[in-house]
Structure formats: C-alpha cells, structure tokens
Enzyme design. Structure first.
Site, mmCIF file in Angstrom:
data_model
loop_
_atom_site.group_PDB
_atom_site.id
_atom_site.type_symbol
_atom_site.label_atom_id
_atom_site.label_comp_id
_atom_site.label_asym_id
_atom_site.label_seq_id
_atom_site.Cartn_x
_atom_site.Cartn_y
_atom_site.Cartn_z
ATOM 1 N N GLU A 305 -27.097 -54.804 60.191
ATOM 2 C CA GLU A 305 -27.326 -53.825 61.330
ATOM 3 C C GLU A 305 -27.269 -52.635 60.750
ATOM 4 O O GLU A 305 -27.402 -51.665 61.902
ATOM 5 C CB GLU A 305 -26.303 -54.205 62.571
ATOM 6 N N GLY A 306 -26.886 -52.108 59.900
ATOM 7 C CA GLY A 306 -26.672 -50.549 59.433
ATOM 8 C C GLY A 306 -25.224 -50.202 59.766
ATOM 9 O O GLY A 306 -24.432 -49.287 59.853
#
Length: 338
Positions: A305-306
């Site tokens: 997701e970062g």
C-alpha cells in the site's frame, strides 16, 4: 504530464535519463560543512539531505508536497490459490482506501502526503501468467501511462503503493526473470499463505518463467508478460519521476519488483530513489541488494500500500529540517573545527 506513445518511447526515455545536479549537490555539501555540528554526526540524515538537493537542483531542498499514488489491479494467477485472500478483496480494499479507512490513509495523513487511489480495470483480471501473458501490448502501455499520469513536476517527493490480491506471485516472477535464481529464492508468504500455498506460488512462477522467459526481450515485454496492471503502473510512475527529476521513496517488495526489469537493463535507474524500508517479505532484502540500496528502516512491515514509504517520509522531513534550519558556525558565532 509524461505519456509514452509505445514501448519504444519508454525505452528511448530510459536511455537518456536525467542525472543528479552536481552543482546543487556541491552547494548542499558545502552547507553541511558549515552547520553547527561535527561533520557526519547526523549520519544518514545528512545523506538524505544531499540526495534531495541533487534531484531538486537546490542547495536548500524542500518537502512541502508529498504525493502518494496507490494503484490497484487484479491477477488471473490468483485463481491458482496463491493468496490467503480471495480476489474480491482487491475491490473491497479500494473502497476502503476511498473512504479513508486503510493503513495507508492513516499513514498518509500522518506524513501529510496527498493520496491518490487509481484502480485499473478491477473487473478484468490479467491473464494467468502460468498459462498466458498477463497483458496485451495495449493493456501494458495503458497501465504504464496510468502510472506516469500520476506524477507531475511540482511534487517534492513521490511514493507509490499497490493493492492486488495475488500480486506477490508476479512480483517474484519479475525478480527471477530480471536477476536469476529459482522461484523459491524470491517467493515468500505474501498475505500469509501456508506451506502448500507457497508451493502453489512456486509452481506457478516456474511455469510462468518457462513459458515467457525466452521472450522477455525488454523491460516492457517482461512487465507485459509477467507483471500486472498495478505493477506496470508503479513502474510507469517511477520512470516518469526520473524524467521529471522527482525523488522517489521505494516501498516494499511489490513496488521494487515493478522496476526490477528496468534496473536489470539500466542499473543506475534507481539513482533518484531511496529505499524506505526492508519488508518482511523474504525476497525484498535480496532485491534491494541487487539495486545497491540500503533501506532507511527495518520494521518487519509487509503490508504494501506504500505504508513503509509513508513512515519513511518523516525521516526525509527530519533530514531537511536539520539541513535547512540549523545555524551555520558563522551565524551562531561558534568556533569552527580546526
């Protein structure tokens, strides 16, 4: 906004990549020598400041605008039981992103990053890489350009993330194709599959490499055959950032695997990148070694997701606060070192 007309246009852009600004780097290094501290005493924070200066072309770099782009895509190979979660979770998590309920939402708010969520044809999974190419030429180009479109020249720092059930399998395949080794060398537990799930992943990757390996003649072709829409989009975003001289914080295994085919062809591609962290996914540390990057953090994260990059943004902010806001020896009337 950068867009690639075709795969050849991307290859051409990569062959003439921009370089760090040596004058800005020298000026930033000179400022570091004048700050009220022993040289090197802030360790890697000093290196982060110099890195940012060299890509922003300024002795006093800034991090006012941070952009986070999270791409989502579905994978045909997920039908082989390579994930602990069913494919419909991809769309469900995208909905969660859009209402602000996921980890990346909380972490992006915390690091003051502007978050964009880009879903790529979730109703059309890619081809099962164990039996066919993931994407057509047109589909891969569209994904690369979707990533490139998320990057603009006014961004001070970029990080990208992903959501795609089953995507550690194509990621491992990309790494094995780019850097060699057996499928098992790059294959981890992903979302938490058991031993039989890992065995299914390895079998799928072995089949994919045998089928596509002889035809992976370029980074784009490798991404087309072995990747996924969100994976190609991350590669497009990071490539566009290089063209626009935007520094990038690399997230975890999937993010790094997305650019593995590019790095294999152009080893200096990651010059505009910092490795935010080393994830708990087993192949990530090996991949960072191949990239020649030392991670800023080791937190045993493996969410994607970062999320790891979002945490590392705080280190970049700290580095630039020290670099820009400390007094020099002359300003503070402090005697410099002999």
């Amino acid at each position: 906004m950068i867009q690639f007309a075709d795969a050849a246009a991307l290859d051409a852009a990569l062959s003439r990549m921009s370089a760090p600004d040596e004058a800005a780097l020298a000026a930033a290094r000179d400022r570091q020598h004048q700050l009220t501290k022993p040289g090197g005493s802030l360790g890697r924070l000093e290196n982060i400041a110099l890195f940012m200066a060299s890509w922003q072309g300024s002795a006093r770099p800034r991090v006012d605008r941070v952009k986070a782009a999270v791409f989502a895509g579905n994978h045909g190979v997920a039908a082989r039981g390579v994930s602990a979660f069913p494919p419909e979770v991809t769309a469900q998590m995208v909905a969660n992103f859009r209402v602000g309920g996921a980890a990346i939402n909380a972490l992006a708010r915390c690091c003051q990053a502007e978050l964009a969520v880009i879903a790529l044809d979730l109703d059309r999974p890619t081809g099962d890489i164990a039996s066919e190419a993931a994407m057509t030429d047109a589909e891969c180009l569209a994904a690369l350009n979707a990533g490139a479109a998320a990057v603009t020249s006014d961004i001070d720092l970029l990080f990208v993330g992903e959501m795609g059930i089953g995507n550690t399998t194509p990621a491992a395949a990309l790494c094995a194709q780019a850097f060699g080794g057996k499928a098992a060398d790059w294959c981890g537990r992903g979302t938490g599959v058991d031993e039989s799930g890992v065995a299914r992943k390895i079998e799928a990757i072995d089949r994919a490499l045998a089928l596509h390996g002889p035809f992976c003649s370029s980074p784009t072709e490798t991404l087309r055959r072995l990747g996924g829409r969100e994976i190609a989009a991350m590669a497009g975003a990071i490539a566009a950032a290089r063209m626009l001289r935007v520094p990038v914080l690399l997230d975890g295994f999937i993010c790094c695997a997305a650019i593995a085919p590019i790095v294999a062809a152009w080893p200096d591609f990651t010059a505009h990148c910092l490795a935010a962290h080393c994830s708990a996914e087993s192949g990530h540390g090996r991949l960072l070694t191949r990239f020649g990057l030392a991670p800023l953090l080791h937190l045993d994260m493996r969410l994607g997701e970062g999320s790891g990059a979002a945490v590392a943004v705080h280190l970049v902010r700290a580095a630039l606060a020290a670099h820009n806001e400390m007094a020099t020896f002359a300003e503070a009337a402090v005697t410099d070192a002999l």
